[in-house]
Write a protein that holds these residues in place. Structure first.
Motif, PDB file in Angstrom:
ATOM      1  N   ALA A  92       0.850  -1.295   0.041  1.00 46.38           N
ATOM      2  CA  ALA A  92       0.027  -0.173   0.137  1.00 46.38           C
ATOM      3  C   ALA A  92       0.926   1.294  -0.220  1.00 46.38           C
ATOM      4  N   VAL A  93       0.605   2.336  -0.711  1.00 44.20           N
ATOM      5  CA  VAL A  93       0.951   3.533  -0.556  1.00 44.20           C
ATOM      6  C   VAL A  93       0.659   4.482   0.459  1.00 44.20           C
ATOM      7  N   SER A  94       1.470   4.736   1.507  1.00 49.23           N
ATOM      8  CA  SER A  94       1.225   5.557   2.590  1.00 49.23           C
ATOM      9  C   SER A  94       1.191   6.909   2.682  1.00 49.23           C
ATOM     10  N   VAL A  95       0.584   7.736   3.235  1.00 51.25           N
ATOM     11  CA  VAL A  95       0.435   8.962   3.335  1.00 51.25           C
ATOM     12  C   VAL A  95       2.000   9.635   3.574  1.00 51.25           C
ATOM     13  N   GLU A  96       2.590   8.942   4.560  1.00 53.85           N
ATOM     14  CA  GLU A  96       3.621   9.582   4.961  1.00 53.85           C
ATOM     15  C   GLU A  96       4.983   9.093   3.812  1.00 53.85           C
ATOM     16  N   LEU A  97       4.904   7.858   3.243  1.00 49.35           N
ATOM     17  CA  LEU A  97       5.906   7.769   2.214  1.00 49.35           C
ATOM     18  C   LEU A  97       5.639   8.463   1.045  1.00 49.35           C
ATOM     19  N   SER A  98       4.377   9.134   0.988  1.00 47.91           N
ATOM     20  CA  SER A  98       4.412   9.890  -0.516  1.00 47.91           C
ATOM     21  C   SER A  98       4.634  11.198  -0.128  1.00 47.91           C
ATOM     22  N   LEU A  99       4.426  11.659   0.925  1.00 47.70           N
ATOM     23  CA  LEU A  99       4.953  13.192   1.666  1.00 47.70           C
ATOM     24  C   LEU A  99       6.564  12.975   1.333  1.00 47.70           C
ATOM     25  N   LYS A 100       7.297  11.898   2.132  1.00 51.00           N
ATOM     26  CA  LYS A 100       8.786  11.860   2.317  1.00 51.00           C
ATOM     27  C   LYS A 100       9.424  11.979   0.658  1.00 51.00           C
ATOM     28  N   LEU A 101       8.590  11.192  -0.431  1.00 47.50           N
ATOM     29  CA  LEU A 101       9.260  10.863  -1.610  1.00 47.50           C
ATOM     30  C   LEU A 101       9.009  12.079  -2.440  1.00 47.50           C
ATOM     31  N   ALA A 102       7.949  12.824  -2.124  1.00 50.51           N
ATOM     32  CA  ALA A 102       7.632  14.279  -3.038  1.00 50.51           C
ATOM     33  C   ALA A 102       8.766  15.280  -2.288  1.00 50.51           C
ATOM     34  N   GLY A 103       9.047  15.236  -1.000  1.00 46.80           N
ATOM     35  CA  GLY A 103      10.224  16.364  -0.821  1.00 46.80           C
ATOM     36  C   GLY A 103      11.518  15.869  -1.084  1.00 46.80           C
ATOM     37  N   ILE A 104      11.877  14.597  -1.304  1.00 45.54           N
ATOM     38  CA  ILE A 104      13.019  14.138  -1.766  1.00 45.54           C
ATOM     39  C   ILE A 104      13.556  14.665  -3.379  1.00 45.54           C
ATOM     40  N   CYS A 105      12.104  14.195  -4.198  1.00 44.75           N
ATOM     41  CA  CYS A 105      12.198  14.680  -5.515  1.00 44.75           C
ATOM     42  C   CYS A 105      12.319  15.959  -5.857  1.00 44.75           C
ATOM     43  N   ALA A 106      11.867  16.769  -4.722  1.00 45.85           N
ATOM     44  CA  ALA A 106      11.915  18.357  -5.056  1.00 45.85           C
ATOM     45  C   ALA A 106      13.325  18.760  -4.678  1.00 45.85           C
ATOM     46  N   LEU A 107      14.035  17.999  -3.552  1.00 47.04           N
ATOM     47  CA  LEU A 107      15.383  18.384  -3.445  1.00 47.04           C
ATOM     48  C   LEU A 107      16.219  17.875  -4.570  1.00 47.04           C
ATOM     49  N   LEU A 108      16.041  16.779  -5.094  1.00 44.56           N
ATOM     50  CA  LEU A 108      16.769  16.168  -6.321  1.00 44.56           C
ATOM     51  C   LEU A 108      16.582  17.160  -7.433  1.00 44.56           C
ATOM     52  N   LEU A 109      15.458  17.708  -7.717  1.00 47.32           N
ATOM     53  CA  LEU A 109      15.388  18.606  -9.011  1.00 47.32           C
ATOM     54  C   LEU A 109      16.368  19.847  -8.439  1.00 47.32           C
ATOM     55  N   LEU A 110      16.493  20.472  -7.299  1.00 44.84           N
ATOM     56  CA  LEU A 110      17.173  21.305  -7.101  1.00 44.84           C
ATOM     57  C   LEU A 110      18.659  21.056  -7.201  1.00 44.84           C
ATOM     58  N   VAL A 111      19.202  20.094  -6.805  1.00 47.40           N
ATOM     59  CA  VAL A 111      20.624  19.624  -6.861  1.00 47.40           C
ATOM     60  C   VAL A 111      20.712  19.248  -8.416  1.00 47.40           C
ATOM     61  N   VAL A 112      20.113  18.607  -9.013  1.00 43.92           N
ATOM     62  CA  VAL A 112      20.261  18.406 -10.563  1.00 43.92           C
ATOM     63  C   VAL A 112      20.328  19.702 -11.122  1.00 43.92           C
ATOM     64  N   SER A 113      19.652  20.764 -10.670  1.00 45.31           N
ATOM     65  CA  SER A 113      19.566  22.011 -11.831  1.00 45.31           C
ATOM     66  C   SER A 113      20.807  22.861 -11.676  1.00 45.31           C
ATOM     67  N   VAL A 114      21.514  22.472 -10.458  1.00 46.61           N
ATOM     68  CA  VAL A 114      22.783  23.383 -10.086  1.00 46.61           C
ATOM     69  C   VAL A 114      24.023  22.724 -10.546  1.00 46.61           C
ATOM     70  N   LEU A 115      23.788  21.240 -11.205  1.00 45.52           N
ATOM     71  CA  LEU A 115      25.050  20.488 -11.415  1.00 45.52           C
ATOM     72  C   LEU A 115      25.466  20.870 -12.764  1.00 45.52           C
ATOM     73  N   PRO A 116      26.903  20.734 -13.110  1.00 44.55           N
ATOM     74  CA  PRO A 116      27.394  21.310 -14.472  1.00 44.55           C
ATOM     75  C   PRO A 116      27.209  20.421 -15.554  1.00 44.55           C
ATOM     76  N   LEU A 117      25.990  20.071 -15.828  1.00 46.12           N
ATOM     77  CA  LEU A 117      25.625  18.974 -16.895  1.00 46.12           C
ATOM     78  C   LEU A 117      25.161  19.731 -18.161  1.00 46.12           C
ATOM     79  N   GLY A 118      24.924  20.986 -18.187  1.00 45.10           N
ATOM     80  CA  GLY A 118      24.651  21.771 -19.317  1.00 45.10           C
ATOM     81  C   GLY A 118      23.416  21.265 -19.723  1.00 45.10           C
TER      82      GLY A 118
END
Length: 261
Positions: A92-118
């Motif tokens: 089952a998809v729990s509310v806690e897991l969904s919220l944590k995963l959404a936060g991790i994804c938002a953080l990863l988007l910020l990290v990838v946006s500043v990486l020098p990948l062009g």
């Protein structure tokens, strides 16, 4: 006398057009063999699927049971091919897991946006995966469910695999019509692509079953969008590119194969 001779020698010199203005000579025979490749190829591929696909799915079901994953088998009769698709039990998809995963994804988007990948394709592919997972997590947080049910998703993956395998002769016949492939090369391209697609389709089904059994329906969108039919196109284009390179080497020894405009 010498002036006339020089003029005559200059007159017989032929200046070829630039190589970008040349085309390969494709005759009616090539179009006919392409049409036969499509018709006969689809019929032969369907016959192979009817004979082998149920056995492949049964083997995948046994592998899934050996892995310790709890699963059932869903009977299917898609396009006249009778199979019993393995369906793992999803957590089952729990509310806690969904919220944590959404936060991790938002953080990863910020990290990838500043990486020098062009502006590289890899960066866009990573961002797209993270963004889809972020949206899926938010949807699961508000609704309590992420995507399809377990049986619906596995049937979707299995039926899509059948359709993509059947499109191999259609794709090969259509794209090979514009190049002077021999009938042996066309048939070889179809056989090789069908073999690769069936193998990778089987691998995809068992991997999708294992991943969804571990992480639940929250990964379904990513799996299907980025590793579903899109990957089949990669196989098609890769094998066609190899065949085109082989054709180019063969034609390089035959200057008459080129028609100058």
């Amino acid at each position: 006398m010498s002036t006339d001779g020089n003029a005559q020698s200059r007159a017989v010199v032929t200046i070829r057009p630039h190589r970008s203005h040349r085309t390969l000579r494709v005759n009616a025979k090539s179009w006919t063999s392409s049409g036969l490749t499509v018709v006969i190829g689809v019929a032969a591929t369907y016959a192979v699927l009817q004979a082998l696909w149920p056995r492949i799915i049964a083997m995948l079901s046994r592998l899934l049971s050996l892995s310790g994953v709890t699963s059932s088998r869903e009977a299917d009769f898609y396009l006249g091919i009778h199979t019993r698709v393995p369906v793992p039990s999803f957590p089952a998809v729990s509310v806690e897991l969904s919220l944590k995963l959404a936060g991790i994804c938002a953080l990863l988007l910020l990290v990838v946006s500043v990486l020098p990948l062009g502006k590289s394709p890899l960066r866009y592919w990573i961002n797209a995966n993270i963004f889809v997972l972020l949206l899926t997590s938010l949807y699961a947080f508000f609704t309590g469910t992420a995507a399809y049910g377990n049986s619906t998703f596995m049937l979707l993956v299995e039926r899509t695999s059948i359709l993509m395998i059947l499109t191999v002769p259609i794709f090969s016949g259509m794209v090979s019509a514009f190049l002077p492939f021999s009938i042996v090369e066309r048939v070889g391209m179809v056989v090789l692509t069908v073999m690769f697609d069936m193998v990778f389709a089987a691998v995809r089904i068992i991997v999708f079953a294992l991943l969804t059994a571990r992480f639940g329906s929250i990964v379904e969108a990513n799996l299907y969008l980025f590793f579903g039919p899109l990957m089949d196109v990669v196989y098609f284009l890769s094998i066609f590119s190899l065949a085109a390179v082989s054709l180019g080497k063969r034609l390089s020894r035959n200057a008459e194969a080129w028609e100058w405009l």
